[in-house]
Write an enzyme that holds these catalytic residues in place. Structure first.
Site, mmCIF file in Angstrom:
data_model
loop_
_atom_site.group_PDB
_atom_site.id
_atom_site.type_symbol
_atom_site.label_atom_id
_atom_site.label_comp_id
_atom_site.label_asym_id
_atom_site.label_seq_id
_atom_site.Cartn_x
_atom_site.Cartn_y
_atom_site.Cartn_z
ATOM 1 N N CYS A 112 0.840 -1.202 0.000
ATOM 2 C CA CYS A 112 0.000 0.000 0.000
ATOM 3 C C CYS A 112 0.880 1.259 0.000
ATOM 4 O O CYS A 112 1.556 1.525 -0.975
ATOM 5 C CB CYS A 112 -0.999 -0.037 1.152
ATOM 6 S SG CYS A 112 -2.355 1.163 0.968
ATOM 7 N N HIS A 215 -3.585 -5.291 0.723
ATOM 8 C CA HIS A 215 -3.054 -5.586 2.049
ATOM 9 C C HIS A 215 -3.068 -7.088 2.324
ATOM 10 O O HIS A 215 -3.983 -7.597 2.996
ATOM 11 C CB HIS A 215 -3.875 -4.861 3.120
ATOM 12 C CG HIS A 215 -3.582 -3.410 3.230
ATOM 13 N ND1 HIS A 215 -2.643 -2.896 4.107
ATOM 14 C CD2 HIS A 215 -4.085 -2.345 2.552
ATOM 15 C CE1 HIS A 215 -2.594 -1.582 3.986
ATOM 16 N NE2 HIS A 215 -3.447 -1.221 3.043
ATOM 17 N N GLU A 217 -1.369 -8.722 4.406
ATOM 18 C CA GLU A 217 -1.263 -9.000 5.843
ATOM 19 C C GLU A 217 -2.632 -9.047 6.510
ATOM 20 O O GLU A 217 -2.838 -9.772 7.492
ATOM 21 C CB GLU A 217 -0.339 -7.977 6.525
ATOM 22 C CG GLU A 217 -0.967 -6.658 6.910
ATOM 23 C CD GLU A 217 -1.249 -5.712 5.746
ATOM 24 O OE1 GLU A 217 -1.813 -4.636 5.989
ATOM 25 O OE2 GLU A 217 -0.887 -6.044 4.596
#
Length: 237
Positions: A112, A215, A217
């Site tokens: 990002c 994202h 994660e």
């Protein structure tokens, strides 16, 4: 064990939990992606750019996470009214980390904002606000209030790259951003866009530089296959 430095963030305003104790921090999901991949996460607190080379000397690779908007001053523009919070100190430190990692020939992965600051550090530019600056926008790029771990829009692969062996040709990703790469820096390959043309991934295999706009994660919270993105990066360290 491979050591992956994660560039940290810091609180800039007083808040009910910490008051004026302006802590350094990193979201635990980034560290989970690294440890799940068999590597050791090392958090790098924001500091003077002059410290960057010493930080890079202690790690094997660099991960740059999400966060505040990148200042348009970093790529020669004035801020438009729709820009969000910026942090020039963080920008300067992360740009120095990127430059030091390139000099030391150590891999870099941006997520990002992390992808955006890589592009800026290498001479590229950003959209300060997609809704304002891209009239043909047809995809919701800030999926709030849908939760972080839910994928919402598809990728459109533009080339064979470091991720195509690990992700579906019709991969769904999550999306929490209003800035994005505008002009890709020289030397970076376009890997994927959203279906409305916003850049979602790039790479430079020669310098081992990688960036994604989504994202992974946060996808880890609901989909163990999101770990493959971290594994692909760690395999290049």
């Amino acid at each position: 064990m491979k050591k992956i430095g994660i560039a940290g963030n810091h609180l800039m305003h007083a808040n009910p939990r910490f008051g004026t104790n302006y802590v350094n921090y990193i979201q635990k999901n980034y560290a989970a992606g690294i440890t799940n991949g068999g590597a050791l996460p090392i958090i790098l607190p924001i500091g003077a750019p002059e410290l960057a080379s010493d930080y890079i000397a202690t790690i094997d690779a660099l991960l740059l996470p999400g966060g505040q908007d990148v200042s348009p001053d970093d790529y020669g523009e004035e801020p438009i009214p729709q820009i969000g919070e910026i942090d020039p100190q963080r920008d300067a430190f992360e740009i120095a980390l990127i430059q030091a990692a390139i000099v030391a020939d150590k891999p870099i992965f941006g997520i990002c904002r992390g992808a955006q600051i890589i592009n800026v550090a290498l001479g590229g530019t950003l959209y300060q606000d997609l809704t304002t600056q891209v009239p043909a926008l047809a995809v919701k790029h800030d999926q709030y209030p849908t939760k972080w771990s839910t994928p919402t829009h598809h990728l459109a692969w533009q080339s064979s790259n470091w991720l195509t062996a690990h992700m579906s040709k019709t991969a769904l990703v999550n999306s929490f951003h209003h800035q994005a790469v505008k002009t890709l820096a020289t030397g970076l390959q376009l890997d994927a866009t959203s279906t409305d043309g916003v850049i979602e991934a790039f790479s430079d295999e020669e310098r081992r530089i990688y960036g994604v706009q989504w994202h992974p994660e946060m996808l880890l919270m609901a989909d163990k296959n999101a770990q493959l993105v971290f594994d692909a990066f760690i395999s290049r360290v």
